[in-house]
Design a protein around this motif. Sequence first.
Motif, PDB file in Angstrom:
ATOM      1  N   ASP A  30       0.839  -1.195   0.000  1.00 42.34           N
ATOM      2  CA  ASP A  30       0.000   0.000   0.000  1.00 42.34           C
ATOM      3  C   ASP A  30       0.878   1.252   0.000  1.00 42.34           C
ATOM      4  OD1 ASP A  30      -2.273   1.592   0.031  1.00 42.34           O
ATOM      5  OD2 ASP A  30      -2.512   1.494   2.221  1.00 42.34           O
ATOM      6  N   ASP A  92       0.639   6.573   4.066  1.00 37.75           N
ATOM      7  CA  ASP A  92       0.257   5.321   4.738  1.00 37.75           C
ATOM      8  C   ASP A  92       0.708   5.219   6.199  1.00 37.75           C
ATOM      9  OD1 ASP A  92      -1.246   2.929   4.506  1.00 37.75           O
ATOM     10  OD2 ASP A  92       0.579   1.750   4.328  1.00 37.75           O
ATOM     11  N   HIS A 118      -4.814   6.353   6.063  1.00 36.36           N
ATOM     12  CA  HIS A 118      -6.137   5.840   6.414  1.00 36.36           C
ATOM     13  C   HIS A 118      -6.139   5.137   7.780  1.00 36.36           C
ATOM     14  CE1 HIS A 118      -5.517   1.488   4.886  1.00 36.36           C
ATOM     15  NE2 HIS A 118      -4.346   2.067   4.957  1.00 36.36           N
ATOM     16  N   HIS A 119      -5.058   5.283   8.538  1.00 32.49           N
ATOM     17  CA  HIS A 119      -5.029   4.703   9.888  1.00 32.49           C
ATOM     18  C   HIS A 119      -5.704   5.652  10.869  1.00 32.49           C
ATOM     19  CE1 HIS A 119      -1.752   2.524   7.873  1.00 32.49           C
ATOM     20  NE2 HIS A 119      -2.084   1.536   8.676  1.00 32.49           N
ATOM     21  N   THR A 138      -4.531   3.364   1.557  1.00 30.59           N
ATOM     22  CA  THR A 138      -4.051   4.688   1.153  1.00 30.59           C
ATOM     23  C   THR A 138      -4.127   4.789  -0.364  1.00 30.59           C
ATOM     24  OG1 THR A 138      -2.640   4.875   3.097  1.00 30.59           O
ATOM     25  CG2 THR A 138      -2.091   6.270   1.240  1.00 30.59           C
ATOM     26  N   ASP A 168      -4.088  -4.366   1.111  1.00 30.57           N
ATOM     27  CA  ASP A 168      -4.666  -3.806   2.336  1.00 30.57           C
ATOM     28  C   ASP A 168      -6.078  -4.306   2.632  1.00 30.57           C
ATOM     29  OD1 ASP A 168      -2.481  -2.386   3.181  1.00 30.57           O
ATOM     30  OD2 ASP A 168      -3.645  -0.586   3.652  1.00 30.57           O
TER      31      ASP A 168
END
Length: 336
Positions: A30, A92, A118-119, A138, A168
């Motif tokens: 990713d 990421d 996107h965490h 991501t 992912d």
Amino acid sequence: MDKSFYLGLKKYILKHQNILITTHVVPDADGIGSQLALAEALKKLGKTVFCVNDDELDKRYSYLNSDKTIVSLEEYLNIKKKFQPELVIVIDTNKISRTGIKMKQYLSVYGNIIFIDHHPFEKPVESKHFIDQTAAATGQIIGTLIKEFKIPFSKNIARGLYTAILIDTNTFRYPSVTSETHELIAELLETGMKTTDAYNEIYGAKQLCNMHLLGYILNNCQMNKSQNIAWIVIYDKDLKKFNSTIEDTHSYINNLLILQNVKIACMFREDGRRIRLSMRSHGDIDVGEIAEELGGGGHAHSAATVFEVPPGYDKNSIIENSLSRIEGFLNSELDS
Ligand SMILES: [Mn+2]
């Protein structure tokens, strides 16, 4: 994510000419696929772009980086000449410490750093953290951003983003996969990119010894009494015996998710005086929260933590202890 998220991101990036793109240490597909896709798009916009990572790429990713767009910090410092990044984009991950010890040190003099990720992150700063926790990868955010830039997808961009999302989402198996994900995938396929090639390049490069290791590890898979937690353990001696590396065990944990009634899959891995734990879930169980309780973190369906093994302690007792804590968290989630 709403349109203003992408407009804000686009505006911010367009203000700068010299851009450095990096990702977290031990980058995954990713991070790497997103880096490469974004770099290609920004170059098409006339930007000067360097993709630099803390360390050299693992060889399993070299097919994605055949034109050597991504270089290690060491290589970069030798070749950069007078390049000074006006903007640093971290992909990421949302913490500078995750870019690696050397990279963090190098970036410490650069104030203009943004994160595309996107965490989950508790305290995002609007102009700094472009985080969409609902994005499956991501790569999905980068794909949407490239569309916002009105740069058409090339086959190369498509392969990078497709691989990012494939990895992912555990091959589109996680609940994070939405119609938005598949709409983007459809556009990537319009370029003529071959899904079977992309799949085999990332997943289909195993050696026979890796297959034997997988068989051995799965043969020793265990479950709790309620059969809702499954786990495997990988010891250093197993890797040695089967002539394999940690990288070869990357997706082993996903095999546990097809067990009937399993809620949480765990993979414990010996790492010196530490035990590393990865967790996966599907359905409603949030392993990100459980990992946080255990001192780590991650996504709702994919998370990790590390346990130090104190002197005098047995590694297996650390594993047993963490399993009973995980079971406790699971039971309280199931009761609520
Ligand atoms: Mn990711």
